[in-house]
Design a protein around this motif. Structure first.
Motif, PDB file in Angstrom:
ATOM      1  N   GLY A 208      -6.226   0.603 -12.376  1.00  0.00           N
ATOM      2  CA  GLY A 208      -6.509  -0.649 -11.695  1.00  0.00           C
ATOM      3  C   GLY A 208      -6.405  -0.486 -10.189  1.00  0.00           C
ATOM      4  N   GLU A 209      -6.466  -1.597  -9.478  1.00  0.00           N
ATOM      5  CA  GLU A 209      -6.462  -1.567  -8.013  1.00  0.00           C
ATOM      6  C   GLU A 209      -5.234  -0.848  -7.482  1.00  0.00           C
ATOM      7  OE1 GLU A 209      -5.612  -5.009  -5.023  1.00  0.00           O
ATOM      8  OE2 GLU A 209      -7.739  -5.101  -5.543  1.00  0.00           O
ATOM      9  N   LEU A 210      -5.447   0.030  -6.500  1.00  0.00           N
ATOM     10  CA  LEU A 210      -4.362   0.841  -5.957  1.00  0.00           C
ATOM     11  C   LEU A 210      -4.503   0.917  -4.436  1.00  0.00           C
ATOM     12  CD1 LEU A 210      -1.945   2.645  -6.758  1.00  0.00           C
ATOM     13  CD2 LEU A 210      -3.538   4.578  -6.809  1.00  0.00           C
ATOM     14  N   PRO A 211      -3.910  -0.031  -3.699  1.00  0.00           N
ATOM     15  CA  PRO A 211      -4.010  -0.013  -2.235  1.00  0.00           C
ATOM     16  C   PRO A 211      -3.343   1.236  -1.656  1.00  0.00           C
ATOM     17  CG  PRO A 211      -3.207  -2.139  -3.024  1.00  0.00           C
ATOM     18  CD  PRO A 211      -3.140  -1.190  -4.188  1.00  0.00           C
ATOM     19  N   THR A 212      -4.034   1.923  -0.776  1.00  0.00           N
ATOM     20  CA  THR A 212      -3.484   3.131  -0.157  1.00  0.00           C
ATOM     21  C   THR A 212      -3.847   3.187   1.319  1.00  0.00           C
ATOM     22  OG1 THR A 212      -5.472   4.415  -0.755  1.00  0.00           O
ATOM     23  CG2 THR A 212      -3.608   4.479  -2.297  1.00  0.00           C
ATOM     24  N   ARG A 213      -3.033   3.932   2.073  1.00  0.00           N
ATOM     25  CA  ARG A 213      -3.338   4.284   3.465  1.00  0.00           C
ATOM     26  C   ARG A 213      -3.339   5.801   3.538  1.00  0.00           C
ATOM     27  NH1 ARG A 213       0.013  -0.347   4.631  1.00  0.00           N
ATOM     28  NH2 ARG A 213       1.802   0.994   4.244  1.00  0.00           N
ATOM     29  N   LEU A 214      -4.418   6.393   4.016  1.00  0.00           N
ATOM     30  CA  LEU A 214      -4.560   7.846   4.026  1.00  0.00           C
ATOM     31  C   LEU A 214      -4.580   8.367   5.456  1.00  0.00           C
ATOM     32  CD1 LEU A 214      -5.130  10.424   2.276  1.00  0.00           C
ATOM     33  CD2 LEU A 214      -7.549   9.998   2.711  1.00  0.00           C
TER      34      LEU A 214
ATOM     35  N   LEU B  19       3.254   9.946  -0.662  1.00  0.00           N
ATOM     36  CA  LEU B  19       2.622  10.991  -1.460  1.00  0.00           C
ATOM     37  C   LEU B  19       1.938  11.986  -0.541  1.00  0.00           C
ATOM     38  CD1 LEU B  19       0.909   8.558  -3.998  1.00  0.00           C
ATOM     39  CD2 LEU B  19       2.900   9.980  -4.519  1.00  0.00           C
ATOM     40  N   MET B  20       1.800  13.214  -1.019  1.00  0.00           N
ATOM     41  CA  MET B  20       1.074  14.234  -0.271  1.00  0.00           C
ATOM     42  C   MET B  20       0.046  14.889  -1.188  1.00  0.00           C
ATOM     43  SD  MET B  20       2.410  17.724   1.658  1.00  0.00           S
ATOM     44  CE  MET B  20       2.843  18.581   0.117  1.00  0.00           C
ATOM     45  N   LEU B  21      -1.176  14.997  -0.697  1.00  0.00           N
ATOM     46  CA  LEU B  21      -2.266  15.648  -1.416  1.00  0.00           C
ATOM     47  C   LEU B  21      -2.528  16.986  -0.730  1.00  0.00           C
ATOM     48  CD1 LEU B  21      -4.245  14.899  -3.747  1.00  0.00           C
ATOM     49  CD2 LEU B  21      -5.815  14.067  -1.999  1.00  0.00           C
TER      50      LEU B  21
ATOM     51  N   ALA C 105       0.834  -1.199   0.000  1.00  0.00           N
ATOM     52  CA  ALA C 105       0.000   0.000   0.000  1.00  0.00           C
ATOM     53  C   ALA C 105       0.869   1.249   0.000  1.00  0.00           C
ATOM     54  CB  ALA C 105      -0.927  -0.005   1.211  1.00  0.00           C
ATOM     55  N   LEU C 106       0.365   2.318  -0.601  1.00  0.00           N
ATOM     56  CA  LEU C 106       1.045   3.605  -0.615  1.00  0.00           C
ATOM     57  C   LEU C 106       0.524   4.457   0.541  1.00  0.00           C
ATOM     58  CD1 LEU C 106       0.924   4.407  -4.441  1.00  0.00           C
ATOM     59  CD2 LEU C 106       2.792   3.366  -3.139  1.00  0.00           C
ATOM     60  N   ASP C 107       1.439   5.080   1.265  1.00  0.00           N
ATOM     61  CA  ASP C 107       1.070   5.945   2.380  1.00  0.00           C
ATOM     62  C   ASP C 107       0.898   7.376   1.868  1.00  0.00           C
ATOM     63  OD1 ASP C 107       1.116   4.166   4.706  1.00  0.00           O
ATOM     64  OD2 ASP C 107       3.227   3.913   4.198  1.00  0.00           O
ATOM     65  N   ILE C 108      -0.307   7.916   2.047  1.00  0.00           N
ATOM     66  CA  ILE C 108      -0.637   9.250   1.552  1.00  0.00           C
ATOM     67  C   ILE C 108      -1.064  10.125   2.721  1.00  0.00           C
ATOM     68  CG2 ILE C 108      -2.104  10.585  -0.008  1.00  0.00           C
ATOM     69  CD1 ILE C 108      -2.482   8.093  -1.687  1.00  0.00           C
ATOM     70  N   VAL C 109      -0.517  11.347   2.787  1.00  0.00           N
ATOM     71  CA  VAL C 109      -1.007  12.336   3.749  1.00  0.00           C
ATOM     72  C   VAL C 109      -1.745  13.416   2.965  1.00  0.00           C
ATOM     73  CG1 VAL C 109       0.798  11.889   5.443  1.00  0.00           C
ATOM     74  CG2 VAL C 109       1.187  13.616   3.681  1.00  0.00           C
ATOM     75  N   ALA C 110      -2.782  13.972   3.588  1.00  0.00           N
ATOM     76  CA  ALA C 110      -3.623  14.934   2.877  1.00  0.00           C
ATOM     77  C   ALA C 110      -4.202  15.955   3.836  1.00  0.00           C
ATOM     78  CB  ALA C 110      -4.771  14.218   2.148  1.00  0.00           C
ATOM     79  N   ALA C 111      -4.452  17.156   3.324  1.00  0.00           N
ATOM     80  CA  ALA C 111      -5.174  18.170   4.100  1.00  0.00           C
ATOM     81  C   ALA C 111      -6.530  17.600   4.488  1.00  0.00           C
ATOM     82  CB  ALA C 111      -5.348  19.436   3.258  1.00  0.00           C
ATOM     83  N   HIS C 112      -7.032  17.985   5.664  1.00  0.00           N
ATOM     84  CA  HIS C 112      -8.261  17.390   6.199  1.00  0.00           C
ATOM     85  C   HIS C 112      -9.425  17.449   5.213  1.00  0.00           C
ATOM     86  CE1 HIS C 112      -6.106  17.940  10.082  1.00  0.00           C
ATOM     87  NE2 HIS C 112      -6.777  16.858  10.413  1.00  0.00           N
ATOM     88  N   SER C 113      -9.669  18.614   4.635  1.00  0.00           N
ATOM     89  CA  SER C 113     -10.829  18.756   3.748  1.00  0.00           C
ATOM     90  C   SER C 113     -10.665  17.896   2.500  1.00  0.00           C
ATOM     91  CB  SER C 113     -11.040  20.222   3.361  1.00  0.00           C
ATOM     92  OG  SER C 113      -9.863  20.772   2.781  1.00  0.00           O
ATOM     93  N   LEU C 114      -9.442  17.764   2.000  1.00  0.00           N
ATOM     94  CA  LEU C 114      -9.202  16.918   0.837  1.00  0.00           C
ATOM     95  C   LEU C 114      -9.410  15.450   1.190  1.00  0.00           C
ATOM     96  CD1 LEU C 114      -6.027  18.645  -0.654  1.00  0.00           C
ATOM     97  CD2 LEU C 114      -8.358  18.725  -1.561  1.00  0.00           C
TER      98      LEU C 114
ATOM     99  N   PRO D  99       9.474   1.396  -5.066  1.00  0.00           N
ATOM    100  CA  PRO D  99       8.991   0.873  -6.354  1.00  0.00           C
ATOM    101  C   PRO D  99       7.536   1.216  -6.661  1.00  0.00           C
ATOM    102  CG  PRO D  99      10.321  -0.769  -5.234  1.00  0.00           C
ATOM    103  CD  PRO D  99      10.155   0.365  -4.266  1.00  0.00           C
ATOM    104  N   GLY D 100       6.656   1.121  -5.653  1.00  0.00           N
ATOM    105  CA  GLY D 100       5.244   1.401  -5.887  1.00  0.00           C
ATOM    106  C   GLY D 100       4.991   2.841  -6.303  1.00  0.00           C
ATOM    107  N   VAL D 101       5.756   3.768  -5.715  1.00  0.00           N
ATOM    108  CA  VAL D 101       5.608   5.180  -6.064  1.00  0.00           C
ATOM    109  C   VAL D 101       6.139   5.435  -7.469  1.00  0.00           C
ATOM    110  CG1 VAL D 101       6.210   7.546  -5.428  1.00  0.00           C
ATOM    111  CG2 VAL D 101       5.791   5.851  -3.643  1.00  0.00           C
ATOM    112  N   GLU D 102       7.296   4.846  -7.768  1.00  0.00           N
ATOM    113  CA  GLU D 102       7.877   5.007  -9.099  1.00  0.00           C
ATOM    114  C   GLU D 102       6.908   4.498 -10.172  1.00  0.00           C
ATOM    115  OE1 GLU D 102      10.601   6.521  -9.728  1.00  0.00           O
ATOM    116  OE2 GLU D 102      11.867   6.429  -7.952  1.00  0.00           O
ATOM    117  N   LYS D 103       6.310   3.352  -9.923  1.00  0.00           N
ATOM    118  CA  LYS D 103       5.381   2.768 -10.888  1.00  0.00           C
ATOM    119  C   LYS D 103       4.159   3.650 -11.063  1.00  0.00           C
ATOM    120  CE  LYS D 103       2.731  -1.421 -11.892  1.00  0.00           C
ATOM    121  NZ  LYS D 103       2.391  -2.800 -11.430  1.00  0.00           N
ATOM    122  N   LEU D 104       3.599   4.114  -9.932  1.00  0.00           N
ATOM    123  CA  LEU D 104       2.420   4.984 -10.011  1.00  0.00           C
ATOM    124  C   LEU D 104       2.730   6.250 -10.783  1.00  0.00           C
ATOM    125  CD1 LEU D 104      -0.443   5.893  -9.186  1.00  0.00           C
ATOM    126  CD2 LEU D 104       0.561   6.790  -7.065  1.00  0.00           C
ATOM    127  N   TRP D 105       3.887   6.849 -10.518  1.00  0.00           N
ATOM    128  CA  TRP D 105       4.256   8.111 -11.177  1.00  0.00           C
ATOM    129  C   TRP D 105       4.375   7.907 -12.695  1.00  0.00           C
ATOM    130  CZ3 TRP D 105       3.407  11.713  -7.814  1.00  0.00           C
ATOM    131  CH2 TRP D 105       3.772  13.032  -8.084  1.00  0.00           C
TER     132      TRP D 105
END
Length: 305
Positions: free
Chosen positions: A119-125, A144-146, A93-102, A286-292
């Motif tokens: 396709g399927e993209l496991p993430t933790r937000l 990643l950061m949103l 899974a990819l670890d993503i941080v994001a602003a609360h409203s986003l 690797p997962g981030v590189e592939k996604l990018w």
């Protein structure tokens, strides 16, 4: 003794490469974050494991002794987990941080759309304020950061080190509870003092609103009655009729459509923003590189929510 498994894996990697920078790349973190984790391991075991006075680095006698134990623990744990999970390991899974409203109002729809193309993209937000998110990204503690972006109150991030994708356009709208006639209970056209629901000092969205108002006499009529860092918190107070606030349009789309909220001013008071997805180019997971790479192949309009 409180040890984290990742510290042991870091130490094994360092023993193999004998370089903090090479090990940090291998472990997909920044070098400062990697160095802190090795320090934390040394503090936990109570001895110095690494001789930092040489290049390439060497292990101390205690470090050489501890390496045997660390390798055995890591290997046994991986073998056990592999047995429990079966032959094929789940996609990381990819670890993503994001602003609360986003995180609350934007991310679910956007990630669903992105998965239609990838396709399927496991993430933790994890939701947090923008300042904290930037720190986590810089430290290599997320993938990643949103976050929001605007040309006036933008974040100080080097575009080469922290590349980004534009994934949405948004406007912050001044909104109010309507009166009995459907007009805004609190209007920016009023000549009287206006109860104002504000973002706290340092909040990214607050800086954007302040840039809009800094040269306008309107700011002198805004009487701050409540502050919070979160757009959803301001929205809740607007719905209670406490005052007016600037809220991202996707957060109030349904309320505006149903008439529960109305605009408190015309379009000249809108604050245009961009939503961007950031990564750290120093982290080579690797997962981030592939996604990018996959995102770069998608049509630009597909990335936009």
């Amino acid at each position: 003794m409180n040890l984290e498994t990742k510290w042991l894996e870091d130490f094994v990697a360092l023993a193999n490469t004998r370089s903090f920078s090479a090990s940090a790349r291998q472990r997909h973190v920044t070098q400062p974050a990697f160095s802190r984790r090795i320090r934390a391991l040394e503090q936990a075991v109570g001895v110095t494991l690494v001789d930092r006075s040489t290049t390439p680095i060497n292990l101390t006698p205690e470090g050489q002794l501890f390496l045997v134990t660390a390798r055995n623990l890591v290997e046994q744990l991986n073998e056990c987990l592999g047995h429990l999970r079966g032959v094929s390991m789940a996609r990381e899974a990819l670890d993503i941080v994001a602003a609360h409203s986003l995180a609350l109002s934007f991310y679910p729809e956007w990630i669903s759309r992105l998965q239609e193309g990838l396709g399927e993209l496991p993430t933790r937000l994890v939701a947090m304020n923008v300042g904290e998110a930037i720190h986590v990204l810089r430290e290599g503690n997320c993938d990643l950061m949103l976050a929001y972006h605007d040309q006036y109150a933008t974040m100080q991030l080097d575009a080469e080190v922290f590349p980004s994708f534009s994934i949405g356009q948004v406007k912050m709208l001044p909104v109010s509870l309507p009166d009995a006639k459907g007009k805004p209970r609190f209007s920016l056209e009023s000549k009287d003092a206006i109860p104002y629901l504000a973002y706290t000092q340092g909040a990214f969205l607050g800086r954007s609103v302040r840039m809009l108002l800094k040269n306008d006499p309107l700011r002198l009529r805004l009487r701050t009655v409540y502050e919070t860092a979160m757009a959803e918190g301001l929205k809740g107070m607007v719905l209670q009729g406490v005052g007016l606030a600037w809220i991202p349009d996707f957060c109030v789309r349904e309320e505006l459509k149903s008439g529960r909220l109305v605009r408190a001013g015309d379009e000249k008071w809108d604050v245009p923003l961009e939503i961007r997805l950031y990564r750290c180019s120093l982290v080579h997971k690797p997962g981030v590189e592939k996604l990018w790479r996959q995102m770069m192949k998608l049509p630009r309009d597909f990335l936009q929510a």
